[in-house]
Each structure stands twice: as C-alpha cells, then as structure tokens.
Design an enzyme around this catalytic site. Structure first.
Site, PDB file in Angstrom:
ATOM      1  N   GLU A  47       0.840  -1.202   0.000  1.00 43.02           N
ATOM      2  CA  GLU A  47       0.000   0.000   0.000  1.00 43.02           C
ATOM      3  C   GLU A  47       0.873   1.248   0.000  1.00 43.02           C
ATOM      4  O   GLU A  47       1.930   1.290   0.624  1.00 43.02           O
ATOM      5  CB  GLU A  47      -0.921   0.017   1.218  1.00 43.02           C
ATOM      6  CG  GLU A  47      -2.031  -1.006   1.188  1.00 43.02           C
ATOM      7  CD  GLU A  47      -2.951  -0.879   2.386  1.00 43.02           C
ATOM      8  OE1 GLU A  47      -2.842   0.128   3.132  1.00 43.02           O
ATOM      9  OE2 GLU A  47      -3.774  -1.787   2.596  1.00 43.02           O
ATOM     10  N   ARG A 104      -2.014   2.525 -25.330  1.00 38.55           N
ATOM     11  CA  ARG A 104      -2.193   1.646 -26.484  1.00 38.55           C
ATOM     12  C   ARG A 104      -3.535   0.918 -26.472  1.00 38.55           C
ATOM     13  O   ARG A 104      -3.997   0.453 -27.509  1.00 38.55           O
ATOM     14  CB  ARG A 104      -1.041   0.627 -26.547  1.00 38.55           C
ATOM     15  CG  ARG A 104       0.252   1.203 -27.066  1.00 38.55           C
ATOM     16  CD  ARG A 104       1.393   0.222 -26.981  1.00 38.55           C
ATOM     17  NE  ARG A 104       1.818   0.014 -25.591  1.00 38.55           N
ATOM     18  CZ  ARG A 104       2.898  -0.686 -25.245  1.00 38.55           C
ATOM     19  NH1 ARG A 104       3.648  -1.240 -26.180  1.00 38.55           N
ATOM     20  NH2 ARG A 104       3.236  -0.820 -23.977  1.00 38.55           N
ATOM     21  N   ASP A 178       4.001   3.108 -39.829  1.00 34.80           N
ATOM     22  CA  ASP A 178       2.746   2.516 -40.312  1.00 34.80           C
ATOM     23  C   ASP A 178       1.865   3.633 -40.843  1.00 34.80           C
ATOM     24  O   ASP A 178       2.186   4.824 -40.706  1.00 34.80           O
ATOM     25  CB  ASP A 178       2.029   1.721 -39.205  1.00 34.80           C
ATOM     26  CG  ASP A 178       1.829   2.544 -37.932  1.00 34.80           C
ATOM     27  OD1 ASP A 178       1.335   3.692 -38.027  1.00 34.80           O
ATOM     28  OD2 ASP A 178       2.173   2.039 -36.852  1.00 34.80           O
ATOM     29  N   LYS A 202       3.351  -2.858 -42.358  1.00 37.26           N
ATOM     30  CA  LYS A 202       3.626  -3.914 -41.394  1.00 37.26           C
ATOM     31  C   LYS A 202       2.347  -4.660 -41.067  1.00 37.26           C
ATOM     32  O   LYS A 202       1.235  -4.177 -41.295  1.00 37.26           O
ATOM     33  CB  LYS A 202       4.228  -3.348 -40.106  1.00 37.26           C
ATOM     34  CG  LYS A 202       3.269  -2.505 -39.264  1.00 37.26           C
ATOM     35  CD  LYS A 202       3.936  -1.982 -38.012  1.00 37.26           C
ATOM     36  CE  LYS A 202       2.946  -1.176 -37.159  1.00 37.26           C
ATOM     37  NZ  LYS A 202       3.563  -0.608 -35.959  1.00 37.26           N
ATOM     38  N   ASP A 230       8.156   7.648 -34.409  1.00 37.46           N
ATOM     39  CA  ASP A 230       7.106   6.913 -33.699  1.00 37.46           C
ATOM     40  C   ASP A 230       6.847   7.614 -32.381  1.00 37.46           C
ATOM     41  O   ASP A 230       7.637   8.463 -31.950  1.00 37.46           O
ATOM     42  CB  ASP A 230       7.508   5.458 -33.462  1.00 37.46           C
ATOM     43  CG  ASP A 230       6.309   4.504 -33.477  1.00 37.46           C
ATOM     44  OD1 ASP A 230       5.163   5.002 -33.354  1.00 37.46           O
ATOM     45  OD2 ASP A 230       6.510   3.285 -33.604  1.00 37.46           O
ATOM     46  N   THR A 235       9.562  -2.712 -26.851  1.00 35.33           N
ATOM     47  CA  THR A 235      10.604  -3.738 -26.979  1.00 35.33           C
ATOM     48  C   THR A 235      11.530  -3.476 -28.160  1.00 35.33           C
ATOM     49  O   THR A 235      12.573  -4.118 -28.279  1.00 35.33           O
ATOM     50  CB  THR A 235       9.983  -5.136 -27.130  1.00 35.33           C
ATOM     51  OG1 THR A 235       9.185  -5.167 -28.325  1.00 35.33           O
ATOM     52  CG2 THR A 235       9.120  -5.477 -25.927  1.00 35.33           C
ATOM     53  N   GLY A 236      11.138  -2.550 -29.035  1.00 34.71           N
ATOM     54  CA  GLY A 236      11.998  -2.168 -30.153  1.00 34.71           C
ATOM     55  C   GLY A 236      11.895  -3.055 -31.376  1.00 34.71           C
ATOM     56  O   GLY A 236      12.576  -2.806 -32.368  1.00 34.71           O
ATOM     57  N   THR A 238       9.368  -3.547 -33.605  1.00 33.34           N
ATOM     58  CA  THR A 238       8.766  -2.907 -34.771  1.00 33.34           C
ATOM     59  C   THR A 238       9.719  -1.898 -35.408  1.00 33.34           C
ATOM     60  O   THR A 238       9.946  -1.908 -36.621  1.00 33.34           O
ATOM     61  CB  THR A 238       7.456  -2.204 -34.376  1.00 33.34           C
ATOM     62  OG1 THR A 238       6.546  -3.162 -33.848  1.00 33.34           O
ATOM     63  CG2 THR A 238       6.829  -1.517 -35.578  1.00 33.34           C
TER      64      THR A 238
END
EC number: 2.7.6.1
Length: 326
Positions: A47, A104, A178, A202, A230, A235-236, A238
C-alpha cells in the site's frame, strides 16, 4: 511557502510522484520554483502512503507523474496523490502525465476487451483531477476520454530541431512506421523543409503482444537519410524491423526519433545493433544508465512542459506553442 504567485495573487504549486523525480525537478527549475515537499512510502503489503509537507489550500496544483515500469504502482500512487490534493482543498488539480498510461489500449480489437485508456481517464476524474496534460498521446482520440480540458503537448519541435542539426535537409525522407502515423509524419516533413514522406507496411497478430512484422516500404528512400518516427519504443521490435526494411531498400542512413523511451527488454540490445545512425528520444520516461548506449540521444522535455504549465496558470494558450495544432 513553496510555489509561484501571479499578479492576481493566485498560487501555483508543483508536486511529484516518485516515478521520475529528475524530470519534475527539471520542470520546477525551468519555472523558477521548487517542488512541494512530499512524504511518500510503501507499507509492507505494498500500500502507498502520501502526505504533502505544506498547505496547498486554494492553490492551482500541477501533479507530475510519469509511468515507467512497474506502471500500475505509479498509476496508483498518482491517484492517491490526486485524492490527497482534493481533500487538502486545492483550488484546481492538473494531472501532468508526460507518458499517458495504458495509451495503447484505446479501442477494442475483439469482443470482451477493455478500453483501458478510457478507464485511466475515468480514474483521474473520479479521484479529483480537473485537467489533464500529456505529451504525444498514442492516438489523438484519447483527448476525448477525459471529461475536462486536455492539453496535448507535442515533442515534434524539440526532436525535429535536433534532427535538423545533424542531417542535410535536402536529402531527408520522413518515414512513418505505419499508415496510422502519417498525419504526424506530415508535421515532421513540414518542419524539415518539406521533406518527402514514406511509410513502412507492417502486419500485427492481435493475439501476440509486442510483435509486428515490417514487410515493405512505400516511398522514395534510396540514397536518402530516413527519419523514422514513432510515439514510443517498447521492446523495439517494430522500429528495428523497419530500420532493416529501409536499409534493404537502399536508405543511406536511418535516424530513429521517438517521444517515449519505454525500452522494455530486449529494446536496448536491438536498438544498439539495428544499424541506425542515431536514436533520439525525450525523457518523458526515465532512461537509466543501463538503458543508454552509444548512439542514443536523450532530449529534455522539461522546457516544453514548463511552458505549457505557465500558459495554463496564466490563462494563456497552450496550442500557441504548436501553431494552433493539438
């Protein structure tokens, strides 16, 4: 007492959670003030406890909290701080979330999925927030999720100014990863002297998170320096896949420019070895030493956020910082 008082005797105070204290301190320094002293810690069961060290009664409070991992802890801390400000009789509460959490998840791809970005806005409002300020939302529609004023700041001026200093504008192509970010790419192209546009096609399997496959590029990139843009790098996979596609199709150099450096593993390894000339990000999220590498450039977002806070406090125009765009 900490804060800034304007000609109308209104008092502004800045407060910060524990997720990214350096950014909050940089914003306070830009504004010529200090952060309100805050006592925050976690109980043994996880908490969170928060108490502000001085009165915020009647003040316009700007609460700064970024959202790196573990994101849920920092969201909860921010909500508790909002509640504390409300119960301490702050005149107004502006949530400053440079990296909007759960951005996202802004729509449903399949049945029985949540729209978590909307949930975050509802939580902010229920906790007591009057206004929301964020940088480069994943999609502009998130502005409509919050029931109140939303200041959507853009890092394009900061990032593009840096890129202009290291490239030959006559040989630049702006590349969107994209089709969804073509509108942002157009703004980049305008700031880079009317540079041509391209985008990478993509595909993504909605059943597998953090994976997308870059397949081909549409546009003139051969022999040119490509600025690949972007909103975030997680995670890199794309963005580095797009670098490979651009290289394979004859790009001379590639510069990656993104606002939010999430950098979940194995992003740092991928970015360091993807062949990009530069990776340019802002510090909306902390970039610790273990996430830094040779060709990484981190631009401070503090001056932009500080100017926006000043405009809000003085009843000015935030969109004037971006030529009327929002």
């Amino acid at each position: 007492m900490t804060g800034i008082t304007n000609a109308g005797s209104n008092r502004m105070v800045l407060l910060s959670g524990r997720a990214h204290p350096q950014l909050a301190q940089d914003i306070a320094r830009e504004l010529g003030t200090e952060l309100v002293p805050t006592d925050a810690y976690d109980f043994a069961n996880g908490e969170t406890y928060v108490r502000f060290g001085e009165s915020v009664r009647g003040a316009d409070a700007f609460l700064i909290q970024s959202h790196p991992a573990p994101i849920n802890q920092w969201v909860m801390e921010q909500l508790i701080m909002i509640d504390s400000l409300k119960r301490a009789s702050a005149k107004s509460i502006t949530v400053v979330s440079p990296f909007y959490p759960y951005a996202r998840q802004d729509k449903k791809h399949r049945g029985r999925e949540p729209i978590s970005a909307r949930l975050i806005s509802d939580l902010y409002k229920t906790a007591g927030a009057d206004r929301l300020m964020s940088v480069d939302l994943h999609t502009a529609q998130i502005q409509g999720f919050f029931d109140g004023p939303v200041d959507h700041l853009m890092a394009i001026p900061l990032l593009s100014d840096y890129v202009r200093s290291v490239v030959d504008e006559s040989n630049v192509t702006v590349v969107s990863p994209d089709t969804g970010r073509v509108r942002v790419a157009e703004q980049w192209a305008e700031r880079l002297g009317g540079a041509p546009l391209a985008f990478v096609h993509k595909t993504r399997d909605i059943n597998v998170p953090n994976q997308a496959e870059s397949k081909q590029v549409v546009g003139d990139i051969e022999g040119r320096t490509c600025v690949l843009i972007d909103d975030m790098i997680d995670t890199g996979g794309t963005i580095t896949g797009a670098v490979r596609v651009l290289r394979d199709n004859g790009a001379k150099d590639v510069i990656i420019a993104a606002t939010h450096a999430v950098f979940s593993d194995p992003a740092v390894e991928r970015l360091a070895n993807c062949g990009a000339m530069k990776v340019v990000v802002t510090d909306t999220l902390p970039v610790p030493k273990e996430h830094q590498f040779e060709n990484l450039e981190v631009i401070s977002i503090a001056p932009l956020i500080a100017r926006a806070i000043q405009e809000v406090f003085e009843d000015g125009s935030v969109t004037s910082l971006f030529n009327g765009r929002s």
